[in-house]
Motif scaffolding. Structure first.
Motif, mmCIF file in Angstrom:
data_model
loop_
_atom_site.group_PDB
_atom_site.id
_atom_site.type_symbol
_atom_site.label_atom_id
_atom_site.label_comp_id
_atom_site.label_asym_id
_atom_site.label_seq_id
_atom_site.Cartn_x
_atom_site.Cartn_y
_atom_site.Cartn_z
ATOM 1 N N THR A 147 6.929 2.106 2.019
ATOM 2 C CA THR A 147 6.585 2.961 3.156
ATOM 3 C C THR A 147 6.395 2.174 4.451
ATOM 4 O OG1 THR A 147 4.244 2.862 2.518
ATOM 5 C CG2 THR A 147 5.536 4.733 1.716
ATOM 6 N N GLN A 148 5.915 0.939 4.345
ATOM 7 C CA GLN A 148 5.729 0.124 5.544
ATOM 8 C C GLN A 148 7.073 -0.284 6.141
ATOM 9 O OE1 GLN A 148 2.781 -0.300 7.086
ATOM 10 N NE2 GLN A 148 2.073 1.078 5.466
ATOM 11 N N PHE A 149 8.036 -0.618 5.270
ATOM 12 C CA PHE A 149 9.373 -0.949 5.750
ATOM 13 C C PHE A 149 10.001 0.259 6.454
ATOM 14 C CE2 PHE A 149 10.727 -4.684 2.767
ATOM 15 C CZ PHE A 149 9.777 -5.476 3.390
ATOM 16 N N ILE A 150 9.848 1.426 5.851
ATOM 17 C CA ILE A 150 10.424 2.641 6.427
ATOM 18 C C ILE A 150 9.811 2.923 7.794
ATOM 19 C CG2 ILE A 150 10.535 5.152 6.154
ATOM 20 C CD1 ILE A 150 10.783 4.656 3.113
ATOM 21 N N LYS A 151 8.504 2.752 7.891
ATOM 22 C CA LYS A 151 7.815 2.974 9.161
ATOM 23 C C LYS A 151 8.284 1.974 10.223
ATOM 24 C CE LYS A 151 3.144 3.208 11.108
ATOM 25 N NZ LYS A 151 1.694 3.082 10.798
ATOM 26 N N MET A 152 8.382 0.714 9.851
ATOM 27 C CA MET A 152 8.822 -0.319 10.800
ATOM 28 C C MET A 152 10.267 -0.084 11.234
ATOM 29 S SD MET A 152 7.114 -3.608 8.893
ATOM 30 C CE MET A 152 7.850 -4.857 9.950
ATOM 31 N N TYR A 153 11.109 0.306 10.274
ATOM 32 C CA TYR A 153 12.509 0.600 10.602
ATOM 33 C C TYR A 153 12.601 1.743 11.614
ATOM 34 C CZ TYR A 153 16.819 3.218 10.314
ATOM 35 O OH TYR A 153 17.936 3.938 10.652
#
Length: 211
Positions: A147-153
């Protein structure tokens, strides 16, 4: 109960205004606007628009100039390149992780997204094409589910698409078609289980966004 309903309605209107103003900026329609123009264009009241503008200014998407209007801001070359480097790190790592998790249904969905990109390109729907381009990358990240990767992306990609970027892409239909072909090349490598090549193609694809 009525007070809660009013609060939810207020938040919904604010979110709608936020999305519509950001979409206007990403489409590259204009570099300047005003609160009065947005009230008329979006057919919304002044309060949610003003709150959305304050949020967008805080996030760095625009500047509110007293008595002069609103200016959509641009990224410096350094900022843009840093965002792309962050995307490369996130997306290539996730692609390696996705190699053991990707299912046939995921492959089918990714091909479907590419087909939707092609349809948007042929119909000249720039906004939809940009949206489907983002969906391809987003879906690859969703397979892993960090979820953190998705948010950063999501934050990085939205920040990349400023007015200048939108205008440039609109005037480069050959580039847009090439992006679709590159997505297909990446996906074909995944299907062939050649993840090292898929990662290389993805890196080269993202690098082209640098200035």
């Amino acid at each position: 109960m009525e007070k809660l309903f009013q609060q939810k309605t207020k938040e919904l209107l604010k979110d709608q205004a936020y999305r519509k103003i950001k979409e206007k900026m990403i489409k590259g329609e204009e570099e300047f606007t005003s609160e009065n123009n947005l009230v008329l264009e979006l057919n919304m009241s002044r309060t949610p628009i003003r709150e959305a503008l304050n949020r967008l200014q805080h996030e760095g998407f625009l500047k509110i100039l007293p008595n002069r209007g609103i200016v959509f801001t641009e990224l410096s070359s350094e900022e843009r390149n840093e965002l792309i480097d962050m995307r490369i790190a996130i997306e290539t790592y996730s692609l390696w992780q996705a190699a053991t998790r990707i299912k046939d249904t995921d492959i089918e969905e990714l091909y479907h997204i590419i087909d939707m990109q092609e349809k948007a390109y042929l119909s000249g729907d720039f906004g939809d094409l940009v949206e489907k381009d983002a969906l391809f990358h987003y879906y690859l990240l969703e397979i892993v589910g960090n979820t953190q990767f998705i948010k950063m992306y999501s934050q990085a990609r939205e920040r990349q698409f400023t007015v200048r970027a939108g205008k440039w892409l609109k005037n480069k239909p050959d580039v847009l078609q090439h992006f679709i072909e590159e997505h297909r090349t990446i996906l074909n490598a995944i299907v062939q289980k050649d993840i090292s090549s898929a990662v290389q193609y993805l890196t080269e694809h993202l690098e082209k966004g640098k200035l």
